[in-house]
Design an enzyme around this catalytic site. Structure first.
Site, PDB file in Angstrom:
ATOM      1  N   TRP A 197       0.825  -1.222   0.000  1.00 37.20           N
ATOM      2  CA  TRP A 197       0.000   0.000   0.000  1.00 37.20           C
ATOM      3  C   TRP A 197       0.845   1.251   0.000  1.00 37.20           C
ATOM      4  CZ3 TRP A 197      -4.346  -0.836  -2.009  1.00 37.20           C
ATOM      5  CH2 TRP A 197      -5.029  -2.029  -1.777  1.00 37.20           C
TER       6      TRP A 197
ATOM      7  N   ASP B   2      -1.461   6.690   6.491  1.00 31.13           N
ATOM      8  CA  ASP B   2      -2.544   5.806   6.051  1.00 31.13           C
ATOM      9  C   ASP B   2      -2.770   4.829   7.196  1.00 31.13           C
ATOM     10  OD1 ASP B   2      -4.144   3.833   5.002  1.00 31.13           O
ATOM     11  OD2 ASP B   2      -2.852   3.385   3.282  1.00 31.13           O
TER      12      ASP B   2
ATOM     13  N   LYS C 231     -12.548  -1.620   7.677  1.00 32.39           N
ATOM     14  CA  LYS C 231     -11.852  -2.525   8.589  1.00 32.39           C
ATOM     15  C   LYS C 231     -12.284  -2.236  10.024  1.00 32.39           C
ATOM     16  CE  LYS C 231      -8.298  -2.094   5.151  1.00 32.39           C
ATOM     17  NZ  LYS C 231      -8.348  -3.353   4.435  1.00 32.39           N
TER      18      LYS C 231
END
Ligand code: PMP
Length: 363
Positions: free
Chosen positions: A102, A170, A194
């Protein structure tokens, strides 16, 4: 019906109590006779929903007034672009730490909008650790980190000090899982699917003085200042997802807040890592201080045994344990809503599997 446990990395398990409340709001919000999905985003009911959600998130994360809280769409992937679009400087590079898949996506997107300086990377060891002691160029536009790496199972146990350089994180796969000091950050973003709620919502927490300093023209929807000004209501927001997120925040407050859930998360992770460290069949290759308490990758010595394990786990109601397609093996995502009982069941099942397949040992 067999109790199943969902170890998906996202969209992932939601608290039972939240699902029960959301089911009521799905038909009739607060006795108004309309579904949350049918409410105008300008209605007084929806204003109450979004204001309550923001207030709860502010309490949970102790977000000071100098920060704006935004509920946006487009996923964390859109933030990979919005961050450089809004925060990059023509003369200064944006600094990034590369800790996995990511991060690489964020870096690639950053490069579309200006110079990027990857100041540290753990690619040399297949992202099994978090680089330490990196020097942040004092004139960097910002430093971007992926604070928890969902695929690789690592996390920044310590948040880097960046001095005057805004720190951007992030936090998609760990927001609300441990206490953090918001004032260390310029901007935090997280896809909701999540630890926050349903997919379709992205939370952004941004220090307001960083907003509105973009150079050049940006599409209106890509401007933080526009969303801050409109309090996330510039256009139609993801209304139902915000409603469910608000319920998750209230559930978390009832549980005792972030400190309480962090303790629970540590306990859950300990059960799994303790087992992995003792196991002769299963292993986790992340350097210990950098282990994530949210995403725990593990393997057996062979692909064949991994497949056998995944099938046995599924038959036992232990679902979505397959590792990301780029990493292989298995991964247990044990977000806030995963009960300790789920992790205990997983470990019992792994233990039994190990006994039945003890011919092969982990290397
Ligand atoms: N960052 C991290 C750390 C993630 O785990 C994910 C999704 N799994 C993303 C970014 C991408 O999020 P989205 O799908 O919301 O764009």
């Amino acid at each position: 019906m067999m109790t199943v446990y969902n170890f998906s990395a996202g969209p992932s398990v939601l608290p039972e109590a939240v699902l029960a409340r959301a089911a009521i709001g799905l038909r009739d919000y607060d006795g108004c006779g309309m579904s949350v999905m049918e409410l105008s985003h300008r209605s007084k009911q929806f204003r109450q929903i979004i204001e309550r959600a923001e207030a709860a998130l502010r309490r949970l994360m102790r977000i000071p007034d100098e920060y704006s809280v935004l509920f946006l769409q487009g996923g964390a992937s859109t933030q990979f672009a919005m961050v450089p679009m809004n925060l990059s400087r023509p003369v200064a590079a944006a600094a990034y730490i590369n800790t996995g898949n990511w991060s690489e996506r964020a870096i690639a997107e950053g490069r579309l909008f200006g110079p990027v300086d990857v100041i540290a990377s753990s690619a040399d060891k297949n992202f099994r650790y978090i680089p330490r002691g990196c020097r942040v160029p004092p004139d960097a536009a910002y430093l971007h980190i992926t604070s928890n790496n969902t695929l690789e199972g690592t996390r920044f146990a310590d948040i880097p000090e960046t001095g005057p350089v805004p720190l951007v994180a992030d936090m998609s796969s760990e927001i609300l899982s441990r206490e953090i000091d918001i004032t260390k950050f310029g901007l935090i973003y997280a896809g909701a699917q999540k630890n926050i709620g349903p997919a379709g919502l992205t939370a952004v927490i941004v220090r307001t003085d960083l907003v509105g300093r973009q150079t050049g023209n940006l599409p209106t929807m890509m401007r933080y200042d526009v969303h801050c000004e409109a309090r996330s209501l510039y256009n139609t927001p993801p209304c139902y997802a915000i409603y469910v997120a608000g319920l998750v925040f209230e559930w978390l407050e009832q549980l005792g807040g972030v400190a309480a859930v962090a303790e629970l998360n540590e306990a859950k992770a300990r059960v799994l890592y303790d087992f992995l460290d003792e196991s002769r069949l299963f292993g986790n290759s992340v350097e210990r201080p950098d282990r994530s308490i949210m995403n725990v990758p593990f393997t057996t010595p062979s692909d064949e045994l991994n497949e056998k394990f995944l099938a046995a786990a599924e038959a036992d109601g232990l679902l979505t344990l397959r590792g990301h397609r780029l990493v292989g093996g298995m991964r247990a995502s044990i977000y806030n809503a995963m009960p300790l009982a789920g992790v205990q069941r997983l470990v019992e099942m792994m233990h039994q599997f190990e006994q039945e397949n003890s011919g092969s040992s982990h290397v």
